[in-house]
Scaffold this motif. Structure first.
Motif, PDB file in Angstrom:
ATOM      1  N   TYR A  10     -43.801  36.478  42.322  1.00 31.26           N
ATOM      2  CA  TYR A  10     -42.854  35.534  42.920  1.00 31.26           C
ATOM      3  C   TYR A  10     -41.719  36.287  43.598  1.00 31.26           C
ATOM      4  CZ  TYR A  10     -45.062  31.817  40.170  1.00 31.26           C
ATOM      5  OH  TYR A  10     -45.964  30.929  39.640  1.00 31.26           O
ATOM      6  N   CYS A  11     -41.237  35.744  44.705  1.00 28.24           N
ATOM      7  CA  CYS A  11     -40.061  36.278  45.393  1.00 28.24           C
ATOM      8  C   CYS A  11     -39.070  35.140  45.603  1.00 28.24           C
ATOM      9  CB  CYS A  11     -40.450  36.889  46.733  1.00 28.24           C
ATOM     10  SG  CYS A  11     -39.053  37.606  47.642  1.00 28.24           S
ATOM     11  N   VAL A  12     -37.787  35.377  45.254  1.00 26.52           N
ATOM     12  CA  VAL A  12     -36.729  34.385  45.440  1.00 26.52           C
ATOM     13  C   VAL A  12     -35.581  35.030  46.200  1.00 26.52           C
ATOM     14  CG1 VAL A  12     -37.350  33.148  43.327  1.00 26.52           C
ATOM     15  CG2 VAL A  12     -35.611  34.936  43.230  1.00 26.52           C
ATOM     16  N   ASP A  13     -34.725  34.189  46.800  1.00 25.76           N
ATOM     17  CA  ASP A  13     -33.582  34.737  47.521  1.00 25.76           C
ATOM     18  C   ASP A  13     -32.428  35.013  46.563  1.00 25.76           C
ATOM     19  OD1 ASP A  13     -32.311  32.314  46.983  1.00 25.76           O
ATOM     20  OD2 ASP A  13     -32.535  31.535  49.009  1.00 25.76           O
ATOM     21  N   ALA A  14     -31.269  35.384  47.117  1.00 27.99           N
ATOM     22  CA  ALA A  14     -30.127  35.791  46.289  1.00 27.99           C
ATOM     23  C   ALA A  14     -29.615  34.681  45.389  1.00 27.99           C
ATOM     24  CB  ALA A  14     -28.995  36.295  47.185  1.00 27.99           C
ATOM     25  N   LYS A  15     -29.899  33.411  45.736  1.00 26.41           N
ATOM     26  CA  LYS A  15     -29.440  32.280  44.930  1.00 26.41           C
ATOM     27  C   LYS A  15     -30.536  31.711  44.035  1.00 26.41           C
ATOM     28  CE  LYS A  15     -25.736  30.872  48.070  1.00 26.41           C
ATOM     29  NZ  LYS A  15     -25.133  29.758  48.826  1.00 26.41           N
ATOM     30  N   GLY A  16     -31.692  32.386  43.996  1.00 22.93           N
ATOM     31  CA  GLY A  16     -32.765  31.943  43.131  1.00 22.93           C
ATOM     32  C   GLY A  16     -33.732  30.962  43.755  1.00 22.93           C
ATOM     33  N   ASN A  17     -33.585  30.669  45.062  1.00 21.67           N
ATOM     34  CA  ASN A  17     -34.494  29.741  45.734  1.00 21.67           C
ATOM     35  C   ASN A  17     -35.826  30.422  46.033  1.00 21.67           C
ATOM     36  OD1 ASN A  17     -32.456  27.665  45.967  1.00 21.67           O
ATOM     37  ND2 ASN A  17     -31.534  28.918  47.575  1.00 21.67           N
ATOM     38  N   ASP A  18     -36.925  29.703  45.801  1.00 25.70           N
ATOM     39  CA  ASP A  18     -38.254  30.264  46.022  1.00 25.70           C
ATOM     40  C   ASP A  18     -38.475  30.596  47.498  1.00 25.70           C
ATOM     41  OD1 ASP A  18     -38.897  29.980  43.346  1.00 25.70           O
ATOM     42  OD2 ASP A  18     -39.780  27.990  43.611  1.00 25.70           O
ATOM     43  N   LEU A  19     -39.028  31.790  47.748  1.00 27.26           N
ATOM     44  CA  LEU A  19     -39.380  32.202  49.111  1.00 27.26           C
ATOM     45  C   LEU A  19     -40.893  32.238  49.294  1.00 27.26           C
ATOM     46  CD1 LEU A  19     -36.801  35.080  49.741  1.00 27.26           C
ATOM     47  CD2 LEU A  19     -36.721  32.726  50.580  1.00 27.26           C
ATOM     48  N   TRP A  20     -41.584  32.924  48.398  1.00 22.75           N
ATOM     49  CA  TRP A  20     -43.041  32.988  48.477  1.00 22.75           C
ATOM     50  C   TRP A  20     -43.603  33.457  47.142  1.00 22.75           C
ATOM     51  CZ3 TRP A  20     -44.571  37.964  47.473  1.00 22.75           C
ATOM     52  CH2 TRP A  20     -43.716  39.000  47.842  1.00 22.75           C
ATOM     53  N   ASN A  21     -44.896  33.264  46.958  1.00 25.44           N
ATOM     54  CA  ASN A  21     -45.584  33.796  45.782  1.00 25.44           C
ATOM     55  C   ASN A  21     -47.002  34.164  46.170  1.00 25.44           C
ATOM     56  OD1 ASN A  21     -47.521  31.455  44.873  1.00 25.44           O
ATOM     57  ND2 ASN A  21     -45.528  30.485  45.267  1.00 25.44           N
ATOM     58  N   VAL A  22     -47.571  35.112  45.432  1.00 20.74           N
ATOM     59  CA  VAL A  22     -48.908  35.622  45.707  1.00 20.74           C
ATOM     60  C   VAL A  22     -49.680  35.692  44.401  1.00 20.74           C
ATOM     61  CG1 VAL A  22     -50.263  37.586  46.530  1.00 20.74           C
ATOM     62  CG2 VAL A  22     -48.118  36.984  47.675  1.00 20.74           C
ATOM     63  N   SER A  23     -50.882  35.134  44.379  1.00 15.45           N
ATOM     64  CA  SER A  23     -51.755  35.247  43.214  1.00 15.45           C
ATOM     65  C   SER A  23     -52.502  36.574  43.290  1.00 15.45           C
ATOM     66  CB  SER A  23     -52.754  34.082  43.179  1.00 15.45           C
ATOM     67  OG  SER A  23     -52.074  32.853  42.995  1.00 15.45           O
ATOM     68  N   LEU A  24     -52.405  37.360  42.234  1.00 15.86           N
ATOM     69  CA  LEU A  24     -53.003  38.695  42.209  1.00 15.86           C
ATOM     70  C   LEU A  24     -54.366  38.661  41.528  1.00 15.86           C
ATOM     71  CD1 LEU A  24     -49.759  40.546  41.115  1.00 15.86           C
ATOM     72  CD2 LEU A  24     -50.642  40.319  43.431  1.00 15.86           C
TER      73      LEU A  24
END
Length: 369
Positions: free
Chosen positions: A74-88
């Motif tokens: 998971y990747c979030v911005d500086a305020k914790g908002n979701d940006l993207w996610n990748v299933s590994l």
């Protein structure tokens, strides 16, 4: 002729008025000094909240954060908002971070993602990976036997293989503004351990080396421009002048202490913060020492501190109810409450604390440098 009017001035009243004015001036001046000192020196920004499991390891990345939840990145911005996610495609992956890339690895597989979540490459390697460090362009992989480092370029092609026979590699990392790779290794074949700090230019050769007898070095604190580093060991903390390769006679003995944090590679003056090992085991630290160059300063902390960050000017000590800001001389210069109720706090990267609450909620706090 008009009469002259005489004023009967009470000298005592004048003296009282003057004293009151002077006292008010001193109070105002003192308030300004205190305000500047305790409210301007060292501060934090309470950025936002995120949903993350308490067991997840969070990494600062590209102005925000990345973390793993099971096999999903998971990747979030500086305020914790979701940006993207990748299933590994792996079950228990680990993360290595660069400024604009995320490396994920498990066993012999290496995955590399761009800052927007786009896959750069994924590839199996002929080694089992023990650790990954990312530079500006290159990535360094440490094998399971911890005696060889493989260096890949931005596209995943191997450009170097650094073999250290009879050595166990303890730690490694890239200097922040270059592709110079520093390596800390130890030779345990003799009657006493011997540690080596070496600096390599991939595709070239070793450019600097320093040896320490009868001690295991396990980390480096690096000054801006890499003109000086502090080698952190099991018995001493030693500044090294990287221009001359000398350490002089300024080692600081730290028996019974372990490292809490060190200043970032962009700091003007490298610093290491240490605490008694037993306090680190217990979870709450009450006594630390700061080491900068050859200066060792003991500092007593406020109650409840458990996570730490260091900048050029200040030491930030986080407790579940707030952040204490101290100078390197041990003076408390600011106390900042963190809104909400939390179970524990972790330092993340070089400038953030993450406060963990109930039901996988967490608050992001950024320190100002």
């Amino acid at each position: 002729m008009p009469k002259k009017i005489k004023f009967n001035i009470n000298k005592r009243l004048i003296a009282i008025i003057a004293a009151v004015i002077l006292a008010l001036a001193l109070i105002i001046t003192g308030f300004v000094i205190i305000k500047n000192k305790f409210f301007s020196a060292g501060s934090i920004n309470q950025l936002g909240n995120m949903t993350v499991a308490k067991s997840s390891e969070i990494h600062a990345f590209n102005g925000g954060f990345v973390y793993l939840n099971g096999s999903t990145l998971y990747c979030v911005d500086a305020k914790g908002n979701d940006l993207w996610n990748v299933s590994l495609e792996t079950s228990e992956p680990k993360i290595g971070i660069a400024s604009k890339r995320v490396a994920v690895y498990q066993n012999e597989w290496l995955y590399m993602y761009a800052s927007d979540g786009t896959e750069i490459y994924k590839k199996p390697l002929n080694i089992e990976i023990a650790d990954v460090e990312c530079g500006v362009e290159d990535v360094a992989l440490l094998n399971k036997d911890r005696d060889t480092i493989y260096v890949l370029n931005r596209n995943g092609g191997k450009i170097d293989e650094i073999v250290l026979p009879n050595q166990t590699i303890i730690n490694m990392g890239f200097y922040s503004t270059s592709e110079l790779l520093w390596v800390v290794s130890v030779n345990t074949q003799g009657s006493s351990p011997e540690s080596t700090v070496s600096v390599w230019l991939p595709q070239s050769s070793v450019v600097a080396m320093q040896t320490f007898s009868d001690e295991i070095i396990y980390d480096l604190a690096i000054e801006k421009g890499a003109s000086s580093v502090i080698a952190v060991g099991t018995k001493s903390v030693t500044p090294i002048d990287t221009q001359t390769g000398t350490s002089g006679d300024v080692s600081t003995l730290i028996y019974g202490y372990q490292q809490l944090c060190s200043s970032t590679a962009g700091s003007e003056h490298a610093a290491v913060i240490m605490a008694p090992t037993q306090q680190c085991v217990d979870g709450y630290v009450t006594d630390i020492i700061s080491v900068r160059s050859d200066k060792k300063t003991p500092i007593t902390l406020p109650e409840g501190c458990s996570a730490f960050l260091a900048t050029d000017k200040y030491i930030y000590c986080a407790a579940v109810n707030g952040v204490y800001v101290l100078s390197y001389e041990g003076e408390l210069v600011n106390t900042i409450a963190v809104e909400g109720e939390y179970d524990f706090v972790r330092a993340v990267g070089a400038s953030h604390f993450v406060y963990y609450g109930s039901e996988n909620t967490a608050k992001i706090v950024r320190i100002t440098k």
